[in-house]
Write a protein that holds these residues in place. Structure first.
Motif, PDB file in Angstrom:
ATOM      1  N   ALA A  10     -10.551  -6.313   1.664  1.00 30.61           N
ATOM      2  CA  ALA A  10     -12.057  -5.872   1.530  1.00 30.61           C
ATOM      3  C   ALA A  10     -12.772  -6.943   1.859  1.00 30.61           C
ATOM      4  O   ALA A  10     -13.724  -6.951   2.318  1.00 30.61           O
TER       5      ALA A  10
ATOM      6  N   ILE B 195     -14.707  -0.397   5.415  1.00 28.86           N
ATOM      7  CA  ILE B 195     -13.451   0.154   5.573  1.00 28.86           C
ATOM      8  C   ILE B 195     -13.377   1.531   4.510  1.00 28.86           C
ATOM      9  O   ILE B 195     -13.946   1.295   3.403  1.00 28.86           O
TER      10      ILE B 195
ATOM     11  N   ALA C 285     -13.708  -0.606  -1.553  1.00 27.84           N
ATOM     12  CA  ALA C 285     -14.281  -0.246  -0.320  1.00 27.84           C
ATOM     13  C   ALA C 285     -15.654  -0.067  -0.520  1.00 27.84           C
ATOM     14  O   ALA C 285     -16.454  -0.045   0.806  1.00 27.84           O
TER      15      ALA C 285
ATOM     16  N   SER D 108      -3.078  -2.442   2.403  1.00 26.21           N
ATOM     17  CA  SER D 108      -2.461  -3.016   1.581  1.00 26.21           C
ATOM     18  C   SER D 108      -0.683  -2.772   1.470  1.00 26.21           C
ATOM     19  O   SER D 108      -0.023  -3.963   1.414  1.00 26.21           O
TER      20      SER D 108
ATOM     21  N   MET E 104      -5.749  -5.432  -1.778  1.00 26.19           N
ATOM     22  CA  MET E 104      -7.160  -4.891  -1.386  1.00 26.19           C
ATOM     23  C   MET E 104      -8.044  -5.493  -1.501  1.00 26.19           C
ATOM     24  O   MET E 104      -9.197  -5.550  -0.658  1.00 26.19           O
TER      25      MET E 104
ATOM     26  N   LEU F  99      -7.862   1.099   3.180  1.00 20.75           N
ATOM     27  CA  LEU F  99      -7.518  -0.301   2.632  1.00 20.75           C
ATOM     28  C   LEU F  99      -6.633   0.099   1.923  1.00 20.75           C
ATOM     29  O   LEU F  99      -5.650  -0.970   1.858  1.00 20.75           O
TER      30      LEU F  99
ATOM     31  N   ALA G  90      -8.937   1.358  -4.672  1.00 14.87           N
ATOM     32  CA  ALA G  90      -9.377   1.122  -3.152  1.00 14.87           C
ATOM     33  C   ALA G  90     -10.810   1.608  -2.958  1.00 14.87           C
ATOM     34  O   ALA G  90     -11.414   1.080  -2.358  1.00 14.87           O
TER      35      ALA G  90
ATOM     36  N   GLU H 279     -12.697  -8.061   5.163  1.00 14.75           N
ATOM     37  CA  GLU H 279     -13.539  -7.102   6.108  1.00 14.75           C
ATOM     38  C   GLU H 279     -15.134  -7.254   6.062  1.00 14.75           C
ATOM     39  O   GLU H 279     -15.687  -7.012   6.946  1.00 14.75           O
TER      40      GLU H 279
END
Length: 193
Positions: A80, A43, A38, A52, A76, A48, A34, A83
């Motif tokens: 990501a 995020i 990220a 998930s 994830m 994150l 993560a 995002e």
């Protein structure tokens, strides 16, 4: 499996049970994943990871032959990426002066980075992710060494890493030496992106 067969998928209850039964090592690995995905994105790592879980339970199909940790890590990565695309395509609004003439409009500063600065930041983030992945891949044959290396990259203490991996001091020191030697062997002149 041939093209006529459909892969069996886990049910929502099976995914929930698998998430509840994740080990401390699995959770640590997911948290590191993560943080990796990220990095440089809009995020937070904890958000994150939670997203998930939500998507795994609500909308994603997890094939029964795929490990749940790998499934969540891939979710994830996908989240990501989505995002980052949202930010990339977001229109930046610049406020307009409510009073005054055209000369006042020139004094309004656009706070967003210019396109070149954004591209440089994105390239740096991608190089950092690629470097991290390449170094971690050196230890595909040794998951414990991968975990120790990821912990070192996250600046975890030796005590935290020993607790997480279950290694004693000697075992932990041996893994660190193995990591250093393998990286030095692969990159004798240091990392060259």
């Amino acid at each position: 499996m041939n093209s006529g067969q459909v892969a069996a998928t886990r049910t929502r209850d099976e995914i929930a049970a698998a998430i509840r039964s994740l080990t401390a090592v699995d959770l640590a690995r997911l948290k590191m994943v993560a943080r990796k995905y990220a990095f440089g994105r809009p995020i937070e790592p904890d958000d994150l990871l939670q997203e998930s879980y939500i998507r795994a339970l609500d909308s994603r199909a997890c094939p029964s032959h795929v490990d749940v940790v790998k499934f969540l890590a891939e979710a994830m990565r996908s989240i990501a990426h989505g995002e980052a695309e949202k930010v990339e395509h977001k229109v930046t609004l610049v406020p307009i002066a409510k009073t005054g003439g055209p000369e006042d409009a020139e004094s309004i500063k656009d706070e967003a980075d210019d396109a070149e600065t954004q591209m440089i930041a994105a390239q740096r983030a991608q190089r950092c992710i690629a470097t991290h992945a390449a170094v971690i891949a050196l230890f595909d044959d040794d998951p414990t060494a991968q975990l120790v290396l990821e912990g070192m990259m996250e600046e975890m203490t030796a005590e935290e890493m020993r607790e997480l991996t279950g290694l004693d001091k000697t075992g932990y020191d041996s893994k660190r030496k193995l990591i250093r030697r393998r990286i030095d062997k692969q990159y004798p002149e240091g990392w060259k992106p």
